[in-house]
Motif scaffolding. Structure first.
Motif, PDB file in Angstrom:
ATOM      1  N   PRO A 160       0.800  -1.234   0.000  1.00  0.00           N
ATOM      2  CA  PRO A 160       0.000   0.000   0.000  1.00  0.00           C
ATOM      3  C   PRO A 160       0.827   1.276   0.000  1.00  0.00           C
ATOM      4  N   ILE A 161       1.966   1.286   0.687  1.00  0.00           N
ATOM      5  CA  ILE A 161       2.793   2.493   0.721  1.00  0.00           C
ATOM      6  C   ILE A 161       3.345   2.795  -0.672  1.00  0.00           C
ATOM      7  N   LYS A 162       3.792   1.765  -1.375  1.00  0.00           N
ATOM      8  CA  LYS A 162       4.309   1.965  -2.729  1.00  0.00           C
ATOM      9  C   LYS A 162       3.198   2.390  -3.684  1.00  0.00           C
ATOM     10  N   VAL A 163       2.022   1.791  -3.489  1.00  0.00           N
ATOM     11  CA  VAL A 163       0.891   2.173  -4.339  1.00  0.00           C
ATOM     12  C   VAL A 163       0.561   3.648  -4.149  1.00  0.00           C
ATOM     13  N   ALA A 164       0.535   4.094  -2.909  1.00  0.00           N
ATOM     14  CA  ALA A 164       0.234   5.497  -2.640  1.00  0.00           C
ATOM     15  C   ALA A 164       1.287   6.414  -3.250  1.00  0.00           C
ATOM     16  N   ALA A 165       2.561   6.047  -3.136  1.00  0.00           N
ATOM     17  CA  ALA A 165       3.633   6.871  -3.698  1.00  0.00           C
ATOM     18  C   ALA A 165       3.545   6.918  -5.221  1.00  0.00           C
ATOM     19  N   LEU A 166       3.299   5.760  -5.863  1.00  0.00           N
ATOM     20  CA  LEU A 166       3.213   5.713  -7.318  1.00  0.00           C
ATOM     21  C   LEU A 166       1.991   6.471  -7.834  1.00  0.00           C
TER      22      LEU A 166
END
Length: 254
Positions: A160-166
């Motif tokens: 989820p953290i990577k999804v939010a950043a992307l």
């Protein structure tokens, strides 16, 4: 340390909320960008358009104005410098402000040719047409966003953290990509200016005048003609009457 862990747990649990927020935010960003750069109206003050308005109110419009006067007028209105022939070409169209805005948006992608009076592609050895570039950039703006939605949120293949950043990076880059796409689209429209921006249609008054010329003659002329015919028919009777009197007078004299 416990505070950081709590924050990470909240972020990991709220991946669905982030997905919903991204799904709602991205279409709004796309719609606002498209409306602003393509379908947005020119909100120009009276002071910025006064020079060009005064030129167009002349007897021959922009045809009689010098290139310097046209350049100054367009510079005040749009903030761009264009050759006088390109401005005259735009003023002869049915939608001159839209055409001038597309010239401003296309920038150095097209160039106006004075002899042929048309816009041509200013790139050297282009591999893709301007319309193909427009379609590719639109796909570049939409496909990564859709892929992140399905791969990172629906199927949970990405954290989820990577999804939010992307998704944040994608939303930041999306307006710039769409702006570049619409720039290529404006340049492609200028290459087909005669079709997309035709000259004004003939005036209705001219068509009405042509119809009045082909209309039948009024009744007064017919009455006059019939009166002439009546007089023409009366003349032979007068001649015959006088011809009948002459033999009678001759017999009396004898």
């Amino acid at each position: 340390m416990s505070t950081i862990t709590t924050i990470l747990d909240l972020i990991s649990r709220s991946h669905l909320a982030m997905g919903v927020l991204s799904v709602v935010t991205a279409p709004i960003v796309i719609g606002v960008t498209l409306t602003k750069f393509r379908n947005g109206n020119l909100r120009l003050s009276q002071g910025r358009t006064k020079r060009l308005y005064d030129i167009m109110n002349r007897k021959q419009g922009g045809c009689s104005a010098s290139s310097g006067a046209l350049q100054i007028a367009v510079k005040d209105m749009l903030g761009i410098e264009l050759p006088g022939d390109a401005i005259r070409f735009a003023l002869e169209r049915d939608s001159p402000l839209t055409l001038l805005r597309n010239i401003q948006q296309a920038g150095v992608l097209v160039k106006f040719h004075h002899n042929e009076k048309c816009f041509k592609d200013a790139r050297t050895r282009p591999r893709l047409s301007l319309q193909q570039i427009f379609q590719a950039l639109i796909l570049l703006a939409i496909v990564p966003y859709v892929a992140l939605i399905f791969v990172g949120i629906v199927f949970k293949f990405i954290e989820p953290i990577k999804v939010a950043a992307l998704l944040t990076l994608d939303l930041i880059a999306m307006p710039m990509i769409i702006k570049a796409a619409l720039r290529a689209d404006a340049a492609a429209r200028l290459l087909k200016a005669d079709t997309v921006y035709p000259p004004p249609h003939p005036k209705v008054g001219l068509r009405d005048a042509d119809r009045s010329e082909t209309s039948p003659r009024p009744r007064k002329r017919r009455t006059k003609a019939s009166g002439n015919e009546g007089t023409a028919q009366e003349e032979p009777t007068r001649v015959t009457a006088s011809a009948g009197v002459l033999p009678a007078l001759a017999t009396e004299n004898v």
